[in-house]
Design a protein around this motif. Structure first.
Motif, PDB file in Angstrom:
ATOM      1  N   UNK A 246       0.851  -1.190   0.000  1.00 19.83           N
ATOM      2  CA  UNK A 246       0.000   0.000   0.000  1.00 19.83           C
ATOM      3  C   UNK A 246       0.888   1.242   0.000  1.00 19.83           C
ATOM      4  N   UNK A 247       0.253   2.388  -0.123  1.00 23.39           N
ATOM      5  CA  UNK A 247       0.983   3.644  -0.137  1.00 23.39           C
ATOM      6  C   UNK A 247       1.334   4.075  -1.546  1.00 23.39           C
ATOM      7  N   UNK A 248       1.582   5.371  -1.691  1.00 23.64           N
ATOM      8  CA  UNK A 248       1.970   5.911  -2.992  1.00 23.64           C
ATOM      9  C   UNK A 248       3.286   5.275  -3.422  1.00 23.64           C
ATOM     10  N   UNK A 249       3.342   4.708  -4.620  1.00 25.96           N
ATOM     11  CA  UNK A 249       4.577   4.043  -5.061  1.00 25.96           C
ATOM     12  C   UNK A 249       5.771   4.984  -5.161  1.00 25.96           C
ATOM     13  N   UNK A 250       5.518   6.295  -5.275  1.00 26.88           N
ATOM     14  CA  UNK A 250       6.619   7.256  -5.335  1.00 26.88           C
ATOM     15  C   UNK A 250       7.145   7.602  -3.950  1.00 26.88           C
ATOM     16  N   UNK A 251       6.420   7.170  -2.904  1.00 24.95           N
ATOM     17  CA  UNK A 251       6.823   7.503  -1.542  1.00 24.95           C
ATOM     18  C   UNK A 251       6.240   8.806  -1.039  1.00 24.95           C
ATOM     19  N   UNK A 252       5.377   9.453  -1.813  1.00 22.83           N
ATOM     20  CA  UNK A 252       4.793  10.728  -1.403  1.00 22.83           C
ATOM     21  C   UNK A 252       4.010  10.556  -0.104  1.00 22.83           C
ATOM     22  N   UNK A 253       4.237  11.455   0.847  1.00 19.39           N
ATOM     23  CA  UNK A 253       3.451  11.442   2.071  1.00 19.39           C
ATOM     24  C   UNK A 253       2.007  11.820   1.781  1.00 19.39           C
ATOM     25  N   UNK A 254       1.094  11.241   2.531  1.00 23.80           N
ATOM     26  CA  UNK A 254      -0.307  11.621   2.430  1.00 23.80           C
ATOM     27  C   UNK A 254      -0.557  12.856   3.292  1.00 23.80           C
ATOM     28  N   UNK A 255      -1.760  13.414   3.177  1.00 23.26           N
ATOM     29  CA  UNK A 255      -2.137  14.535   4.042  1.00 23.26           C
ATOM     30  C   UNK A 255      -2.073  14.117   5.506  1.00 23.26           C
ATOM     31  N   UNK A 256      -2.481  12.871   5.782  1.00 23.72           N
ATOM     32  CA  UNK A 256      -2.424  12.373   7.154  1.00 23.72           C
ATOM     33  C   UNK A 256      -0.978  12.287   7.632  1.00 23.72           C
ATOM     34  N   UNK A 257      -0.062  11.930   6.718  1.00 21.42           N
ATOM     35  CA  UNK A 257       1.351  11.868   7.073  1.00 21.42           C
ATOM     36  C   UNK A 257       1.910  13.236   7.434  1.00 21.42           C
ATOM     37  N   UNK A 258       1.483  14.262   6.698  1.00 20.72           N
ATOM     38  CA  UNK A 258       1.906  15.628   7.008  1.00 20.72           C
ATOM     39  C   UNK A 258       1.386  16.033   8.384  1.00 20.72           C
ATOM     40  N   UNK A 259       0.118  15.728   8.648  1.00 24.36           N
ATOM     41  CA  UNK A 259      -0.472  16.062   9.947  1.00 24.36           C
ATOM     42  C   UNK A 259       0.248  15.344  11.075  1.00 24.36           C
ATOM     43  N   UNK A 260       0.660  14.100  10.841  1.00 24.31           N
ATOM     44  CA  UNK A 260       1.382  13.337  11.862  1.00 24.31           C
ATOM     45  C   UNK A 260       2.711  13.998  12.211  1.00 24.31           C
ATOM     46  N   UNK A 261       3.349  14.639  11.243  1.00 25.83           N
ATOM     47  CA  UNK A 261       4.603  15.341  11.518  1.00 25.83           C
ATOM     48  C   UNK A 261       4.376  16.421  12.573  1.00 25.83           C
ATOM     49  N   UNK A 262       3.276  17.158  12.445  1.00 25.49           N
ATOM     50  CA  UNK A 262       2.961  18.212  13.411  1.00 25.49           C
ATOM     51  C   UNK A 262       2.694  17.608  14.790  1.00 25.49           C
ATOM     52  N   UNK A 263       1.887  16.563  14.831  1.00 25.44           N
ATOM     53  CA  UNK A 263       1.528  15.952  16.113  1.00 25.44           C
ATOM     54  C   UNK A 263       2.758  15.378  16.812  1.00 25.44           C
ATOM     55  N   UNK A 264       3.627  14.695  16.063  1.00 31.08           N
ATOM     56  CA  UNK A 264       4.836  14.122  16.668  1.00 31.08           C
ATOM     57  C   UNK A 264       5.784  15.214  17.163  1.00 31.08           C
ATOM     58  N   UNK A 265       5.895  16.302  16.400  1.00 29.96           N
ATOM     59  CA  UNK A 265       6.769  17.400  16.813  1.00 29.96           C
ATOM     60  C   UNK A 265       6.255  18.039  18.103  1.00 29.96           C
ATOM     61  N   UNK A 266       4.949  18.188  18.216  1.00 30.04           N
ATOM     62  CA  UNK A 266       4.363  18.747  19.432  1.00 30.04           C
ATOM     63  C   UNK A 266       4.608  17.822  20.620  1.00 30.04           C
ATOM     64  N   UNK A 267       4.531  16.527  20.376  1.00 28.36           N
ATOM     65  CA  UNK A 267       4.773  15.563  21.453  1.00 28.36           C
ATOM     66  C   UNK A 267       6.225  15.594  21.905  1.00 28.36           C
ATOM     67  N   UNK A 268       7.135  15.673  20.960  1.00 29.74           N
ATOM     68  CA  UNK A 268       8.556  15.751  21.318  1.00 29.74           C
ATOM     69  C   UNK A 268       8.849  16.987  22.148  1.00 29.74           C
ATOM     70  N   UNK A 269       8.151  18.083  21.834  1.00 32.70           N
ATOM     71  CA  UNK A 269       8.369  19.341  22.539  1.00 32.70           C
ATOM     72  C   UNK A 269       7.618  19.412  23.857  1.00 32.70           C
ATOM     73  N   UNK A 270       6.894  18.345  24.189  1.00 28.87           N
ATOM     74  CA  UNK A 270       6.153  18.328  25.447  1.00 28.87           C
ATOM     75  C   UNK A 270       4.898  19.175  25.426  1.00 28.87           C
TER      76      UNK A 270
END
Length: 381
Positions: free
Chosen positions: A283-307
């Protein structure tokens, strides 16, 4: 039978919500109307954003199941059926939460039902009764201080918050460089997650006089291509130009030529476009492109790392920070208010329509303690 409409909903739900195009088309459209081809139904489906289609699909399925269980016809629905359904939504506990639906969820369900009728060429059920029920329900929740009466908005990732997020990110790794670039680029473009996910390297070009980057950004929600200038930032850690260059160089160091999708899937081992499988199928884009959900996850993970947010699984109180892909967009809007930028130019840069209520709402909140705008300052209190 030729003039009756199939209770299953058929073509309209298929065309609008992304189900199999053409299923039940002959039954769902009155005989007096020309039947749409499968190609036309598929073309209609492409005109609905994927996220909207997913939401509407769930809304329509719930309404359809409720109507059939109650012995009522979902398509075409009557005004009485619509009013009864909204009343049920305000009373019946949801399986997941044990509480009735929020007003915003009910409002979206009404939109989904209206769109299904419109797509089938059928008159929409008159919403007056349903709207009155919804208005009373919302008023009762607000007067009772029930948090369901408030729409939870994404927390604002302002530049100060961005610096916290990136300070907690190891930008010496490939995945960290990508995350920093996605955070700063998303903020600078006031991009929705779906817009950031569509970015290609070819969409960003260096200016001849080295003022920054010129982007050609496609905004699917408003179906426009927008040229946007992104200058160097005041802080090295949150400069979107430097962050993108660092990410580009990191890709080159890993032997990957930056072309095609800008933001790629990268696992914690630094592998680019790692294979993903579900039920034995890739599954997933064969080119490796992140989905919109993947972009959103970057924000959520960064917020978690920053406490800035609780760990996964923690029960959050109502009003707790909510970091999502939309946090960058809201942070941009609030930052432009604090910096006293022209509201019209700021909203146009972010792809909001002139006079957007959403943008105005972000500005109003950001200006709550602006001494020039708050009338309580300087009146002798």
């Amino acid at each position: 039978m030729g003039h009756e409409v199939d209770k299953r909903g058929g073509a309209s739900a298929a065309a609008v919500f992304g189900a199999a195009a053409g299923r039940g088309a002959a039954a769902a459209v009155p005989a007096a109307r020309q039947q749409l081809s499968e190609a036309a139904l598929a073309a209609m489906a492409r005109g609905v954003p994927a996220a909207t289609a997913r939401g509407y699909r769930g809304d329509w399925t719930r309404f359809e199941q409720w109507a059939l269980a109650a012995g009522l016809r979902p398509l075409p629905a009557t005004a009485e059926t619509l009013t009864e359904y909204v009343t049920w939504c305000t009373l019946a506990p949801r399986p997941r939460t044990g509480r009735p639906y929020k007003p915003a969820s009910i409002d979206r369900a009404l939109a989904a039902i209206a769109v299904a009728h419109q797509a089938a060429g059928l008159p929409q059920p008159h919403p007056t009764g349903a709207r009155l029920v919804l208005r009373g329900y919302e008023a009762a929740l607000k007067s009772g201080k029930d948090p369901r009466g408030k729409t939870r908005k994404a927390s604002a990732a302002t530049p100060r918050v961005l610096r916290q997020m990136i300070a907690a990110t190891d930008t010496t790794t490939l995945i960290g460089a990508r995350d920093a670039a996605a955070l700063t680029t998303g903020f600078a473009l006031a991009a929705r997650s779906s817009e950031a996910a569509l970015l290609d390297w070819e969409d960003a070009t260096e200016t001849d006089d080295d003022q920054g980057l010129l982007y050609d950004l496609y905004r699917p929600k408003v179906t426009t291509d927008q040229p946007l200038g992104v200058p160097y930032g005041s802080y090295a850690s949150t400069c979107p130009v430097r962050a993108l260059r660092t990410y580009r160089q990191a890709l080159l160091d890993y032997g990957h030529e930056p072309a095609g999708p800008m933001f790629l899937r990268i696992d914690r081992h630094g592998r680019i476009n790692p294979p993903m499988y579900r039920a034995g199928r890739r599954i997933g884009d064969p080119t490796g492109r992140l989905t919109a959900e993947g972009i959103a996850d970057i924000v959520t993970r960064a917020a978690r790392r920053a406490g800035l947010v609780a760990r996964p699984g923690d029960v959050l109180p109502d009003g707790a920070p909510r970091w999502t892909g939309h946090s960058l967009r809201r942070g941009y809007a609030e930052a432009t208010r604090h910096a006293k930028k022209d509201p019209l130019e700021a909203s146009r840069h972010g792809g909001w329509a002139d006079g957007s209520r959403a943008f105005a709402g972000y500005h109003d909140r950001a200006a709550a303690f602006d001494e020039e705008l708050n009338p309580l300052y300087g009146i002798g209190l």
